[in-house]
Scaffold this active site. Structure first.
Site, PDB file in Angstrom:
ATOM      1  N   GLU A  97       0.868  -1.107   0.156  1.00  0.00           N
ATOM      2  CA  GLU A  97       0.073   0.021   0.036  1.00  0.00           C
ATOM      3  C   GLU A  97       0.896   1.168  -0.068  1.00  0.00           C
ATOM      4  O   GLU A  97       2.177   1.084   0.288  1.00  0.00           O
ATOM      5  CB  GLU A  97      -0.762   0.064   1.212  1.00  0.00           C
ATOM      6  CG  GLU A  97      -1.894  -1.157   1.079  1.00  0.00           C
ATOM      7  CD  GLU A  97      -3.107  -1.116   2.111  1.00  0.00           C
ATOM      8  OE1 GLU A  97      -2.935  -0.615   3.288  1.00  0.00           O
ATOM      9  OE2 GLU A  97      -3.922  -2.072   2.081  1.00  0.00           O
TER      10      GLU A  97
ATOM     11  N   GLU B 106      -1.382 -10.149  -6.069  1.00  0.00           N
ATOM     12  CA  GLU B 106      -1.232 -11.147  -7.212  1.00  0.00           C
ATOM     13  C   GLU B 106      -0.512 -10.353  -8.265  1.00  0.00           C
ATOM     14  O   GLU B 106       0.225 -10.929  -9.063  1.00  0.00           O
ATOM     15  CB  GLU B 106      -2.560 -11.654  -7.742  1.00  0.00           C
ATOM     16  CG  GLU B 106      -3.696 -10.716  -7.673  1.00  0.00           C
ATOM     17  CD  GLU B 106      -4.457 -10.306  -6.508  1.00  0.00           C
ATOM     18  OE1 GLU B 106      -3.820 -10.017  -5.577  1.00  0.00           O
ATOM     19  OE2 GLU B 106      -5.594 -10.573  -6.584  1.00  0.00           O
TER      20      GLU B 106
ATOM     21  N   CYS C 157      -6.699  -6.839 -11.588  1.00  0.00           N
ATOM     22  CA  CYS C 157      -5.920  -8.022 -11.495  1.00  0.00           C
ATOM     23  C   CYS C 157      -6.562  -8.886 -12.415  1.00  0.00           C
ATOM     24  O   CYS C 157      -5.764  -9.817 -13.083  1.00  0.00           O
ATOM     25  CB  CYS C 157      -5.846  -8.368 -10.062  1.00  0.00           C
ATOM     26  SG  CYS C 157      -4.639  -7.535  -8.860  1.00  0.00           S
TER      27      CYS C 157
HETATM   28  N1  THU Z   1      -5.806  -6.384  -2.302  1.00  0.00           N
HETATM   29  C1  THU Z   1      -4.970  -7.554  -3.021  1.00  0.00           C
HETATM   30  O1  THU Z   1      -3.760  -7.531  -2.620  1.00  0.00           O
HETATM   31  N2  THU Z   1      -5.205  -8.352  -3.756  1.00  0.00           N
HETATM   32  C2  THU Z   1      -6.896  -8.420  -4.226  1.00  0.00           C
HETATM   33  O2  THU Z   1      -7.322  -9.144  -4.910  1.00  0.00           O
HETATM   34  C3  THU Z   1      -8.002  -7.472  -3.728  1.00  0.00           C
HETATM   35  C4  THU Z   1      -7.232  -6.310  -2.860  1.00  0.00           C
HETATM   36  C5  THU Z   1      -5.408  -5.673  -1.423  1.00  0.00           C
HETATM   37  C6  THU Z   1      -5.104  -4.226  -1.903  1.00  0.00           C
HETATM   38  C7  THU Z   1      -5.296  -3.412  -0.534  1.00  0.00           C
HETATM   39  O3  THU Z   1      -3.843  -3.295  -0.202  1.00  0.00           O
HETATM   40  C8  THU Z   1      -6.122  -4.130   0.178  1.00  0.00           C
HETATM   41  O4  THU Z   1      -6.095  -5.522  -0.317  1.00  0.00           O
HETATM   42  C9  THU Z   1      -7.449  -3.546   0.501  1.00  0.00           C
HETATM   43  O5  THU Z   1      -8.137  -3.315  -0.674  1.00  0.00           O
END
Ligand code: THU
Length: 130
Positions: free
Chosen positions: A44, A55, A89
């Protein structure tokens, strides 16, 4: 490669996630058709829109290492809920492997498996390509 083993690899990544804003850690493990595993976590940023999903971190590491074809993605999130790949993604994964299977699980409880075709039946394709 066993689905549960790949989910375990994804689960082991959770401590490395950088998620101070959402508090939602995600770990990913991506299996190439050659049998190699690439891992990722969500990263983040204070400028929230710059956040990168776990992913895509795993996929981009694999692409940078020369791999282009993938059979299975394992995705684990902390807590009970099973994380499903976001729309961005899905599109990015679909660029490389339309036949990909996606296994998702929370920290505990049952996993579920989807095909990327189910998750993204109609991807954007640049006209004249593929
Ligand atoms: N997030 C992922 O890493 N993969 C996903 O498929 C959905 C969301 C993360 C992004 C962010 O850091 C957190 O989950 C909340 O959205």
């Amino acid at each position: 490669m066993d689905v549960d083993k790949l989910l375990e690899s994804a689960r082991e990544m959770l401590p490395f996630a950088y998620a101070p804003y959402s508090g939602y850690r995600v770990g990913a493990a991506l299996l190439t058709t050659e049998g190699k595993i690439f891992k990722g976590v969500n990263v983040e940023n204070a400028s929230l829109g710059l956040t990168m999903c776990a992913e895509r971190v795993a996929l981009y590491a694999a692409i940078a290492a020369g791999y282009r074809s993938f059979s299975l993605l394992a995705l684990v999130a902390e807590g009970e809920s099973r994380p499903l790949p976001c729309g961005a993604c899905r599109q990015v994964l679909g660029e490389f492997s339309r036949g990909l299977r996606v296994a998702v699980a929370g920290e505990k409880g049952e996993s579920k498996i989807f095909t990327l075709k189910e998750l993204l039946p109609h991807p954007f394709v640049l006209q004249g390509k593929k």
